[in-house]
Design a protein around this motif. Structure first.
Motif, mmCIF file in Angstrom:
data_model
loop_
_atom_site.group_PDB
_atom_site.id
_atom_site.type_symbol
_atom_site.label_atom_id
_atom_site.label_comp_id
_atom_site.label_asym_id
_atom_site.label_seq_id
_atom_site.Cartn_x
_atom_site.Cartn_y
_atom_site.Cartn_z
ATOM 1 N N GLY A 1 0.815 -1.166 0.000
ATOM 2 C CA GLY A 1 -0.020 0.018 -0.131
ATOM 3 C C GLY A 1 0.918 1.212 0.162
ATOM 4 O O GLY A 1 0.308 2.289 0.454
ATOM 5 N N ILE A 2 2.032 1.214 -0.545
ATOM 6 C CA ILE A 2 2.927 2.319 -0.544
ATOM 7 C C ILE A 2 2.392 3.481 -1.598
ATOM 8 O O ILE A 2 2.573 2.999 -2.702
ATOM 9 N N GLY A 3 1.745 4.308 -1.146
ATOM 10 C CA GLY A 3 1.292 5.259 -2.230
ATOM 11 C C GLY A 3 0.004 4.890 -2.402
ATOM 12 O O GLY A 3 -0.315 3.708 -2.801
ATOM 13 N N LEU A 4 -0.836 5.740 -2.571
ATOM 14 C CA LEU A 4 -2.435 5.418 -3.127
ATOM 15 C C LEU A 4 -2.688 6.116 -4.514
ATOM 16 O O LEU A 4 -3.823 5.420 -4.863
ATOM 17 N N ILE A 5 -1.773 6.758 -4.962
ATOM 18 C CA ILE A 5 -2.188 7.327 -6.283
ATOM 19 C C ILE A 5 -0.989 7.356 -7.068
ATOM 20 O O ILE A 5 0.044 7.464 -6.619
ATOM 21 N N GLY A 6 -1.301 6.814 -8.371
ATOM 22 C CA GLY A 6 -0.225 6.574 -9.295
ATOM 23 C C GLY A 6 0.380 5.330 -9.311
ATOM 24 O O GLY A 6 0.125 4.719 -8.497
ATOM 25 N N ASN A 7 1.143 4.982 -10.304
ATOM 26 C CA ASN A 7 1.725 3.707 -10.298
ATOM 27 C C ASN A 7 3.088 3.407 -9.503
ATOM 28 O O ASN A 7 3.571 4.315 -8.823
ATOM 29 N N GLN A 8 2.877 2.160 -8.844
ATOM 30 C CA GLN A 8 4.140 1.852 -7.812
ATOM 31 C C GLN A 8 5.174 1.311 -8.731
ATOM 32 O O GLN A 8 5.168 1.156 -9.844
ATOM 33 N N ASP A 9 6.370 1.144 -8.045
ATOM 34 C CA ASP A 9 7.653 0.772 -8.390
ATOM 35 C C ASP A 9 8.328 -0.278 -7.839
ATOM 36 O O ASP A 9 8.381 0.145 -6.431
ATOM 37 N N PHE A 10 8.975 -1.261 -8.150
ATOM 38 C CA PHE A 10 9.506 -2.229 -7.516
ATOM 39 C C PHE A 10 11.010 -1.623 -6.903
ATOM 40 O O PHE A 10 11.499 -2.318 -6.039
ATOM 41 N N HIS A 11 11.570 -0.652 -7.413
ATOM 42 C CA HIS A 11 12.891 0.006 -6.848
ATOM 43 C C HIS A 11 12.614 0.848 -6.152
ATOM 44 O O HIS A 11 13.423 1.924 -6.112
ATOM 45 N N TYR A 12 11.387 1.357 -5.376
ATOM 46 C CA TYR A 12 11.178 2.292 -4.522
ATOM 47 C C TYR A 12 11.058 1.956 -3.078
ATOM 48 O O TYR A 12 10.274 1.278 -2.994
ATOM 49 N N MET A 13 11.872 2.530 -2.269
ATOM 50 C CA MET A 13 11.645 2.232 -0.658
ATOM 51 C C MET A 13 11.330 0.830 -0.235
ATOM 52 O O MET A 13 12.049 -0.078 -0.760
ATOM 53 N N ASN B 1 8.046 -15.112 -8.172
ATOM 54 C CA ASN B 1 8.578 -13.727 -8.630
ATOM 55 C C ASN B 1 7.536 -12.782 -8.558
ATOM 56 O O ASN B 1 6.165 -12.847 -8.625
ATOM 57 N N PRO B 2 7.825 -11.460 -7.934
ATOM 58 C CA PRO B 2 6.978 -10.513 -7.631
ATOM 59 C C PRO B 2 6.501 -9.842 -9.266
ATOM 60 O O PRO B 2 7.337 -10.151 -10.116
ATOM 61 N N TYR B 3 5.380 -9.339 -9.218
ATOM 62 C CA TYR B 3 4.759 -9.101 -10.557
ATOM 63 C C TYR B 3 3.942 -7.663 -10.413
ATOM 64 O O TYR B 3 3.549 -7.598 -9.157
ATOM 65 N N MET B 4 3.833 -7.023 -11.458
ATOM 66 C CA MET B 4 2.973 -5.757 -11.537
ATOM 67 C C MET B 4 1.305 -6.218 -12.064
ATOM 68 O O MET B 4 1.314 -7.006 -12.753
ATOM 69 N N GLU B 5 0.355 -5.573 -11.282
ATOM 70 C CA GLU B 5 -0.837 -5.722 -11.750
ATOM 71 C C GLU B 5 -1.777 -4.498 -11.834
ATOM 72 O O GLU B 5 -1.649 -3.644 -11.010
ATOM 73 N N GLN B 6 -2.568 -4.410 -12.935
ATOM 74 C CA GLN B 6 -3.415 -3.365 -12.999
ATOM 75 C C GLN B 6 -4.510 -3.374 -11.912
ATOM 76 O O GLN B 6 -5.523 -4.322 -11.777
ATOM 77 N N GLN B 7 -4.590 -2.299 -10.981
ATOM 78 C CA GLN B 7 -5.930 -2.051 -10.262
ATOM 79 C C GLN B 7 -6.403 -0.755 -10.100
ATOM 80 O O GLN B 7 -5.895 0.199 -10.475
ATOM 81 N N GLY B 8 -7.560 -0.711 -9.636
ATOM 82 C CA GLY B 8 -8.077 0.485 -9.326
ATOM 83 C C GLY B 8 -7.556 1.259 -8.402
ATOM 84 O O GLY B 8 -6.957 0.897 -7.532
ATOM 85 N N ALA B 9 -7.521 2.864 -8.320
ATOM 86 C CA ALA B 9 -6.683 3.734 -7.594
ATOM 87 C C ALA B 9 -7.931 4.680 -6.792
ATOM 88 O O ALA B 9 -9.251 4.469 -7.135
ATOM 89 N N ASN C 1 -8.559 7.849 -7.104
ATOM 90 C CA ASN C 1 -9.180 8.697 -7.677
ATOM 91 C C ASN C 1 -9.875 7.954 -8.986
ATOM 92 O O ASN C 1 -10.177 8.760 -9.867
ATOM 93 N N ASN C 2 -10.375 7.010 -8.741
ATOM 94 C CA ASN C 2 -11.032 6.150 -9.757
ATOM 95 C C ASN C 2 -10.454 5.970 -11.069
ATOM 96 O O ASN C 2 -11.190 5.674 -12.225
ATOM 97 N N ASN C 3 -8.869 5.936 -11.161
ATOM 98 C CA ASN C 3 -8.286 5.529 -12.251
ATOM 99 C C ASN C 3 -7.740 4.349 -12.079
ATOM 100 O O ASN C 3 -7.729 3.924 -11.089
ATOM 101 N N SER C 4 -7.030 3.734 -12.939
ATOM 102 C CA SER C 4 -6.550 2.488 -12.795
ATOM 103 C C SER C 4 -4.835 2.791 -12.597
ATOM 104 O O SER C 4 -4.390 3.879 -13.139
ATOM 105 N N ARG C 5 -4.052 1.891 -12.137
ATOM 106 C CA ARG C 5 -2.916 1.989 -11.993
ATOM 107 C C ARG C 5 -2.083 0.557 -11.695
ATOM 108 O O ARG C 5 -2.835 -0.202 -11.594
ATOM 109 N N LEU C 6 -0.671 0.723 -11.982
ATOM 110 C CA LEU C 6 0.154 -0.541 -11.455
ATOM 111 C C LEU C 6 0.545 -0.700 -10.018
ATOM 112 O O LEU C 6 0.931 0.349 -9.653
#
Length: 82
Positions: free
Chosen positions: A6-18, A55-63, A65-70
């Motif tokens: 749940g790091i960050g609630l808006i925008g795409n997440q990143d494997f290489h952050y925090m 292996n970890p992976y990315m998934e498209q989900q709702g955000a 702000n009603n947009n989708s994000r990775l």
């Protein structure tokens, strides 16, 4: 068991952050990973010492702000000695 970070609630997440980076590299960085689940606000239940099950992976989900994000998904399993 899958962990959605749940790091960050808006925008795409990143494997290489925090903390995502630490968990993503946990097979090689000697960090011990503990999992706690939250079923009620401010109440944490200890699950155990965990490791990546696949292996970890990315998934498209709702955000928020009603947009989708990775988002980062980390498949986990409790270590055998727990």
């Amino acid at each position: 068991m899958l962990l959605y970070t749940g790091i960050g609630l808006i925008g795409n997440q990143d494997f290489h952050y925090m903390q995502n980076k630490t968990l993503y590299e946990s097979r090689t960085n000697s960090v011990t990973v503990y999992l706690f689940e939250v079923f009620s606000p401010h109440e944490y239940t200890y699950v155990g010492n965990v490791e990546l099950a696949a292996n970890p992976y990315m998934e498209q989900q709702g955000a928020q702000n009603n947009n989708s994000r990775l988002v980062c998904i980390f498949p986990l399993k409790v270590k055998a000695n727990e």
